[in-house]
Design a protein around this motif. Structure first.
Motif, PDB file in Angstrom:
ATOM      1  N   LYS A 175       0.831  -1.196   0.000  1.00  0.00           N
ATOM      2  CA  LYS A 175       0.000   0.000   0.000  1.00  0.00           C
ATOM      3  C   LYS A 175       0.873   1.257   0.000  1.00  0.00           C
ATOM      4  O   LYS A 175       2.027   1.219   0.409  1.00  0.00           O
ATOM      5  N   ASP A 177       1.009   5.737   0.560  1.00  0.00           N
ATOM      6  CA  ASP A 177       0.420   6.896   1.227  1.00  0.00           C
ATOM      7  C   ASP A 177      -0.291   7.802   0.235  1.00  0.00           C
ATOM      8  O   ASP A 177      -1.290   8.431   0.569  1.00  0.00           O
ATOM      9  N   ASN A 229      -3.116   3.478   1.889  1.00  0.00           N
ATOM     10  CA  ASN A 229      -3.178   3.440   3.345  1.00  0.00           C
ATOM     11  C   ASN A 229      -4.325   4.307   3.862  1.00  0.00           C
ATOM     12  O   ASN A 229      -4.684   5.319   3.246  1.00  0.00           O
ATOM     13  N   THR A 230      -4.888   3.918   4.987  1.00  0.00           N
ATOM     14  CA  THR A 230      -5.893   4.749   5.635  1.00  0.00           C
ATOM     15  C   THR A 230      -5.273   6.102   5.959  1.00  0.00           C
ATOM     16  O   THR A 230      -4.158   6.187   6.477  1.00  0.00           O
TER      17      THR A 230
END
Length: 287
Positions: A175, A177, A229-230
Motif C-alpha cells: 500500500k 500513502d 493506506n488509511t
C-alpha cells in the motif's frame, strides 16, 4: 547561404502558410535548437550568415513542423516544473495543466510513499521526487517503450524512482500513502476533433478512455482501497467536465473529503481526496 534573420523569416512564413498557429514561436524555438543561439545572439548577429549544413537541418525540421509534428517530438524535450524531460512519440507531451496536479501533491507528499499510475514520461513522479523528499517513489505504465523514456529521464535528473510495467495495479504489491494519476480521459468519440498534433502523433493508448472518458477512473478507484493506506491521498488529473463523476466515485469508494482544483482557465482540472477520514464532509474548492 542565408542570414539568421532571412532564414527565420522564411521559416516563419512557411509555417504560417501551412496553418501552424504559433509559427513565429516555433520557428524561433527550432532556430535556437539547431544553431544553439539565444535571443541576444540573434538580435546582435542576425545579419551574419548561417552554416549551410545547419541551415539544411533547420529547414528539414521546419518541414516536419509544417506537417503538424509536435514541436516537442522534433526537439525531443519539454520543460515541466522547471525540469527538462525527454519526450518522444511513445509518451504524452507534459502540459502546463499537469503542473497543477504536481503542485497539489507537493503540499502533502514529503516523507510519504507515492505511486504514479500511467506514468508516461515519468514527469509527475520524477518531479515529485526531485522537488520533495519521498519515502518511496514508483511509476507504472503498460507501455514498455514509455517506461524506457521514463527511466532515462529519472537517470538524467538524478532521482531514485522505480518504474514497473503494469496494467494499472496488476503488478503492484503493498500500500501507498499517495496514489497519483493522469490517466487517459478523452472520450473515444472526441478523438477525431483533437488537434492534428495530438490525434495524429501522440499515443492513442494514453488518450482513449472509452465512450464516456471515465473507464480508467472506474478501474483505478475500484481497486484503490486495496493499495492505499488509511489516511492516504489520491490525486487525479481530469477532463474539464469530469469532476462530479470522479468525485462521486471517490465518495462511494470511501473517500470522505474530496477537493476540486481548477486550472489557469478556470476549468476543473484536479480531483483529490483523503481515504478513511473521520467524517463524511465533501468540500469543493473554487480557485
Amino acid at each position: 547561404m542565408s542570414t539568421y534573420k532571412e532564414l527565420f523569416k522564411a521559416a516563419r512564413k512557411f509555417l504560417e502558410e501551412n496553418g501552424i498557429a504559433d509559427a513565429h514561436v516555433d520557428a524561433w524555438y527550432l532556430l535556437a535548437h539547431v544553431f544553439g543561439i539565444k535571443r541576444a545572439d540573434f538580435f546582435i548577429g542576425g545579419d551574419n550568415e548561417t552554416s549551410k549544413d545547419k541551415e539544411l537541418v533547420y529547414m528539414e525540421l521546419i518541414k516536419k513542423r509544417a506537417m503538424h509534428t509536435p514541436l516537442q517530438y522534433i526537439t525531443g524535450e519539454q520543460e515541466f516544473m522547471g525540469l527538462v524531460f525527454e519526450v518522444d512519440e511513445n509518451v504524452l507531451i507534459p502540459r502546463q495543466d499537469t503542473e497543477i496536479l504536481v503542485e497539489e501533491v507537493l503540499k502533502v507528499c514529503k516523507g510519504k510513499s507515492v505511486l504514479d499510475l500511467c506514468t508516461g514520461s515519468g514527469c509527475i513522479i520524477i518531479s515529485l521526487a526531485k522537488l520533495s523528499e519521498l519515502k518511496k517513489a514508483v511509476g507504472i505504465d503498460i507501455s514498455e517503450n514509455a517506461l524506457q523514456v521514463a527511466r532515462r529521464n529519472a537517470k538524467k535528473l538524478s532521482v531514485d524512482v522505480r518504474f514497473l510495467k503494469s496494467d494499472l495495479f496488476e503488478n503492484i504489491e503493498g500500500k501507498y500513502d499517495i496514489i497519483v494519476s493522469n490517466p487517459p480521459y478523452i472520450k473515444t468519440g472526441d478523438l477525431k476533433s483533437l488537434m492534428p498534433e495530438v490525434k495524429d502523433y501522440e499515443p492513442s493508448l494514453a488518450l482513449d478512455a472509452g465512450l464516456d472518458g471515465l473507464i480508467y477512473y472506474r478501474r483505478i478507484i475500484n481497486d484503490l482501497p486495496r493499495y492505499i493506506n488509511t489516511g492516504g491521498y489520491v490525486f487525479f488529473e481530469i477532463g474539464y467536465d469530469q469532476a462530479e463523476d470522479v468525485k462521486n466515485m471517490l465518495h462511494e469508494a470511501g473517500f470522505s473529503k474530496i477537493y476540486i482544483k481548477k486550472d489557469y482557465s478556470g476549468l476543473d482540472r484536479v480531483v483529490w481526496g483523503l481515504y478513511g477520514s473521520c467524517n463524511d464532509e465533501t468540500v469543493q474548492m473554487e480557485e
